[in-house]
Design a protein around this motif. Structure first.
Motif, PDB file in Angstrom:
ATOM      1  N   VAL A  19       0.863  -1.183   0.000  1.00 43.36           N
ATOM      2  CA  VAL A  19       0.000   0.000   0.000  1.00 43.36           C
ATOM      3  C   VAL A  19       0.900   1.234   0.000  1.00 43.36           C
ATOM      4  O   VAL A  19       1.768   1.365   0.868  1.00 43.36           O
ATOM      5  CB  VAL A  19      -0.933   0.016   1.231  1.00 43.36           C
ATOM      6  N   ARG A  20       0.707   2.100  -0.946  1.00 43.93           N
ATOM      7  CA  ARG A  20       1.547   3.297  -1.065  1.00 43.93           C
ATOM      8  C   ARG A  20       1.039   4.392  -0.143  1.00 43.93           C
ATOM      9  O   ARG A  20      -0.152   4.726  -0.133  1.00 43.93           O
ATOM     10  CB  ARG A  20       1.551   3.792  -2.512  1.00 43.93           C
ATOM     11  N   ILE A  21       1.953   4.924   0.669  1.00 43.99           N
ATOM     12  CA  ILE A  21       1.640   6.045   1.567  1.00 43.99           C
ATOM     13  C   ILE A  21       2.342   7.273   0.999  1.00 43.99           C
ATOM     14  O   ILE A  21       3.571   7.395   1.078  1.00 43.99           O
ATOM     15  CB  ILE A  21       2.110   5.773   3.011  1.00 43.99           C
ATOM     16  N   PRO A  22       1.602   8.209   0.404  1.00 45.76           N
ATOM     17  CA  PRO A  22       2.254   9.355  -0.244  1.00 45.76           C
ATOM     18  C   PRO A  22       2.679  10.434   0.756  1.00 45.76           C
ATOM     19  O   PRO A  22       2.183  10.482   1.874  1.00 45.76           O
ATOM     20  CB  PRO A  22       1.144   9.884  -1.172  1.00 45.76           C
ATOM     21  N   ARG A  27       3.808   9.871   5.909  1.00 44.03           N
ATOM     22  CA  ARG A  27       4.558   8.683   6.316  1.00 44.03           C
ATOM     23  C   ARG A  27       5.134   8.866   7.718  1.00 44.03           C
ATOM     24  O   ARG A  27       5.162   7.925   8.523  1.00 44.03           O
ATOM     25  CB  ARG A  27       5.684   8.406   5.315  1.00 44.03           C
ATOM     26  N   GLN A  69      -5.267  12.545   4.953  1.00 44.22           N
ATOM     27  CA  GLN A  69      -4.516  11.927   3.858  1.00 44.22           C
ATOM     28  C   GLN A  69      -4.100  10.485   4.227  1.00 44.22           C
ATOM     29  O   GLN A  69      -4.136   9.586   3.374  1.00 44.22           O
ATOM     30  CB  GLN A  69      -3.280  12.766   3.544  1.00 44.22           C
ATOM     31  N   ARG A  72      -7.126   8.194   3.864  1.00 44.43           N
ATOM     32  CA  ARG A  72      -7.418   7.883   2.468  1.00 44.43           C
ATOM     33  C   ARG A  72      -6.431   6.856   1.913  1.00 44.43           C
ATOM     34  O   ARG A  72      -6.811   5.964   1.154  1.00 44.43           O
ATOM     35  CB  ARG A  72      -7.386   9.166   1.630  1.00 44.43           C
ATOM     36  N   ALA A  73      -5.160   6.990   2.303  1.00 48.97           N
ATOM     37  CA  ALA A  73      -4.163   6.032   1.816  1.00 48.97           C
ATOM     38  C   ALA A  73      -4.430   4.629   2.360  1.00 48.97           C
ATOM     39  O   ALA A  73      -4.323   3.631   1.637  1.00 48.97           O
ATOM     40  CB  ALA A  73      -2.762   6.490   2.212  1.00 48.97           C
ATOM     41  N   ARG A  80      -9.210   2.307   6.521  1.00 48.23           N
ATOM     42  CA  ARG A  80      -9.508   3.727   6.756  1.00 48.23           C
ATOM     43  C   ARG A  80      -9.838   3.998   8.211  1.00 48.23           C
ATOM     44  O   ARG A  80      -9.480   5.053   8.762  1.00 48.23           O
ATOM     45  CB  ARG A  80     -10.675   4.155   5.865  1.00 48.23           C
TER      46      ARG A  80
END
Length: 666
Positions: A19-22, A27, A69, A72-73, A80
């Motif tokens: 899972v990408r955490i932008p 982070r 944010q 949502r990630a 969530r």
């Protein structure tokens, strides 16, 4: 979801997808919450950790934006709702097993309570495998992560030291000496780690290096800290100097991985009862041999049985594949080849202090272990395998062997388990009973994998049952035939197989497809499997096999004193001798069973028909003669008479001139 802090920050879904955490601040927020996993972190504390001296204009609003944010990630992986506001701040509600550091601590605690060094070393290896690099590597310089990362690193080093001590107890000092050298260089002041390294060096025969390492450590302590080595290290140094037997070098016992059993790519179908029965057989006998013709599924059954016999405090199971060994090598060379193959499968290394004989090296490695060896395809080296198995079972009381072979190994205490074809439905069975048969279930599963629109229902069950009966329920034949549904459809495939006659059996092989490219060459086609079996037969057995065929009458093979098997010059075997005392009756590619009530041997239709193809190319050596009940030559032994009685004789006489190969016709 799962989270990782033993390395760079990582997040995965429950299925293992990353899972990408932008954005860096998002982070950092997640890392801060994971450091305090399960405990709320105050809003002011989070703001200080994220921005320190470079505060935004609206710190609380900026924090709420980052929380949104992050939610949502995490929503991409169904997480969530994991970030919850709880006074005085936010908390990440994460289960214990979802965080890698928690799993690491659980495994190290289990290792500390383990009864033996092998179980302890295995648990610690599993725990250390969770580490992907320095803890929170991408936030190592942040104040909120520094103390937690240092604490986790200390726990990692303690686990490494404990594992090193467990491996020393197992005799793995040779490999350990090299591994610990690098660790000692990075952590030169850790006394427990230094002691394990010195002990490994000494037991590996490197006494000079061990003594030099002690003096280097003593000098380093004096220069850096003004201290002397601890009591344990001094005692070890004295033991090395006086050659204490407890610390003397010993031949190294190879470190075995837990198992080399491959993970199955497909599920076992139709063998549930067989798996249960064989596991019970293995529990009661130290040597169990699965026998049966090629393609009946011996290897797959053995692997499924072995997979269910893993022991938490034991080794293995271990798979040793023998099919690649040359069957033409005899005597001592074959015994060495088999023992070397077993040693390679176990991962044993050459050691100048270990036994030179590979069989002795294997016995030494297994002597104190509780494990299961799966010896696959033993038939072409049955004698050499039998000798090795007998020696290993005598040397290693905790060893059990599960072998697959087309003939018994004939070792004392051997328990046989003939592997039957898959269950077939009766011709008049209802669609529900047809679908429940093991052979039908296997064909349907493989056909559905190759043809997504294939469905086993009342409309297709009868055709699939016909296919399975024509292929005698042999798993290999069914798996090769199933992909052909994509080309012919199930009904046309069944019709084509039903159209096969006494001389059209080659079409049966042509109708079947080819197996996976990764499969051994002898298992890619049914013909290759039968040819492999044929190659195992010696001259009398091949002669008897060449006389077999698919026949319309159930008593075409009569065990009669008048019927003769084809023989070499000066040698005559009756059919009862050929079947009941010769190797043919044990390893024939055609033999299926002995029908004692009728005194009749019944060749399997799919593999038994190979006699037709072989007879067309085979000639009896010398002045050998043919004289079988099912096929009688005019050039027969003096004084013998053509058979005139017995079910099937008239039928064979009626079409002998049209069905027999040209060289055998009158």
């Amino acid at each position: 979801m799962r989270f990782g802090v033993l390395g760079s920050l990582a997040v995965w879904t429950a299925d293992g997808e990353p899972v990408r955490i932008p954005e860096l601040k998002v982070r950092a927020l997640l890392a801060d919450l994971l450091v305090h996993a399960g405990r709320p972190v105050g809003v002011d504390r989070l703001i200080d950790d994220l921005w320190a001296e470079r505060m935004p204009r609206d710190p609380h609003g900026a924090l709420q934006t980052r929380v949104s944010q992050l939610r949502r990630a995490l929503a991409a992986g169904g997480g969530r709702d994991l970030v919850v506001f709880q006074p005085p701040g936010y908390v990440l509600q994460v289960r214990d097993e979802a965080l890698d550091v928690t799993r690491f601590r659980r495994l190290t605690a289990q290792a500390a309570a383990a009864a033996g060094p092998r179980e302890r070393a295995g648990l610690l290896a599993d725990a250390l495998a969770l580490w992907r690099g320095p803890a929170l590597a991408d936030f190592a310089d942040e104040e909120f992560a520094r103390s937690a990362a240092a604490r986790w690193e200390e726990e990692r080093l303690e686990a490494l030291e404990s594992r090193a001590e467990a491996r020393l107890a197992l005799g793995e000092h040779g490999a350990l000496a090299a591994e610990l050298g690098e660790l000692v260089a990075r952590h030169p002041l850790r006394e427990r780690l230094r002691a394990a390294h010195l002990r490994a060096l000494h037991r590996s025969g490197r006494q000079t290096e061990a003594l030099a390492g002690f003096h280097d450590f003593r000098r380093l302590l004096a220069d850096e800290l003004g201290l002397a080595p601890g009591r344990e290290l001094v005692a070890l140094h004295e033991a090395i100097l006086r050659h204490d037997p407890a610390e003397e070098p010993a031949p190294e016992v190879d470190a075995l991985p837990r198992s080399n059993l491959p993970e199955p790519l497909t599920a076992v179908v139709g063998r549930e009862d067989a798996v249960t029965a064989v596991r019970a057989r293995v529990a009661g006998a130290r040597l169990v041999t699965l026998t049966g013709p090629g393609g009946v599924g011996k290897t797959r059954l053995a692997l499924e049985v072995a997979a269910g016999l893993r022991e938490p405090d034991g080794d293995g199971p271990w798979l040793v594949e023998l099919a690649a060994l040359d069957a033409r090598v005899d005597g001592f060379a074959s015994s060495v080849a088999v023992a070397t193959t077993v040693a390679t499968a176990l991962g044993l290394r050459d050691d100048p202090r270990s036994a030179v004989d590979p069989a002795e090296r294997v016995a030494d490695a297994l002597r104190t272990r509780r494990t299961l060896l799966v010896l696959d395809n033993c038939e072409h080296l049955a004698g050499a395998v039998a000798d090795l198995v007998e020696a290993l079972l005598a040397a290693a009381p905790g060893l059990r062997v599960l072998a697959t072979s087309r003939e018994p190994l004939r070792v004392a205490g051997e328990a046989l388990w003939p592997v039957p074809p898959l269950a077939l439905p009766a011709p008049d069975a209802s669609p529900a009973l047809q679908r429940a048969a093991g052979a039908v279930q296997l064909f349907a599963a493989r056909a559905a994998a190759a043809t997504p629109d294939f469905v086993l229902d009342d409309a297709t069950a009868a055709a699939v049952a016909r296919i399975c009966r024509r292929l005698d329920g042999l798993p290999l034949a069914l798996e090769l035939a199933a992909p052909r549904v994509r080309v012919f459809g199930v009904h046309e495939l069944a019709d084509r197989l039903d159209a096969v006659g006494p001389l059209a059996h080659t079409d049966r092989f042509g109708l079947l497809g080819t197996g996976p490219r990764s499969a051994p060459a002898r298992q890619r086609t049914l013909r290759a499997t039968i040819d492999w079996s044929w190659g195992l037969l010696d001259e009398p057995d091949a002669a008897c096999c060449a006389g077999s065929r698919y026949r319309p009458a159930p008593r075409a093979w009569r065990r009669s004193s008048r019927s003769q098997a084809p023989t070499s010059a000066g040698t005559r075997w009756t059919s009862s001798q050929a079947w009941s005392t010769g190797p043919w009756s044990r390893r024939s590619p055609a033999a299926r069973e002995s029908r004692r009530a009728t005194g009749c041997w019944s060749p399997c239709g799919t593999t038994g028909s190979t006699g037709w193809r072989r007879r067309a190319r085979w000639r009896p050596p010398g002045n050998a003669t043919w004289s079988t009940t099912s096929h009688w030559r005019r050039r027969r032994p003096p004084g013998s008479a053509a058979p005139s009685r017995g079910v099937g004789c008239a039928a064979w006489r009626a079409h002998r001139r049209t069905c027999a190969p040209p060289w055998t016709r009158p």
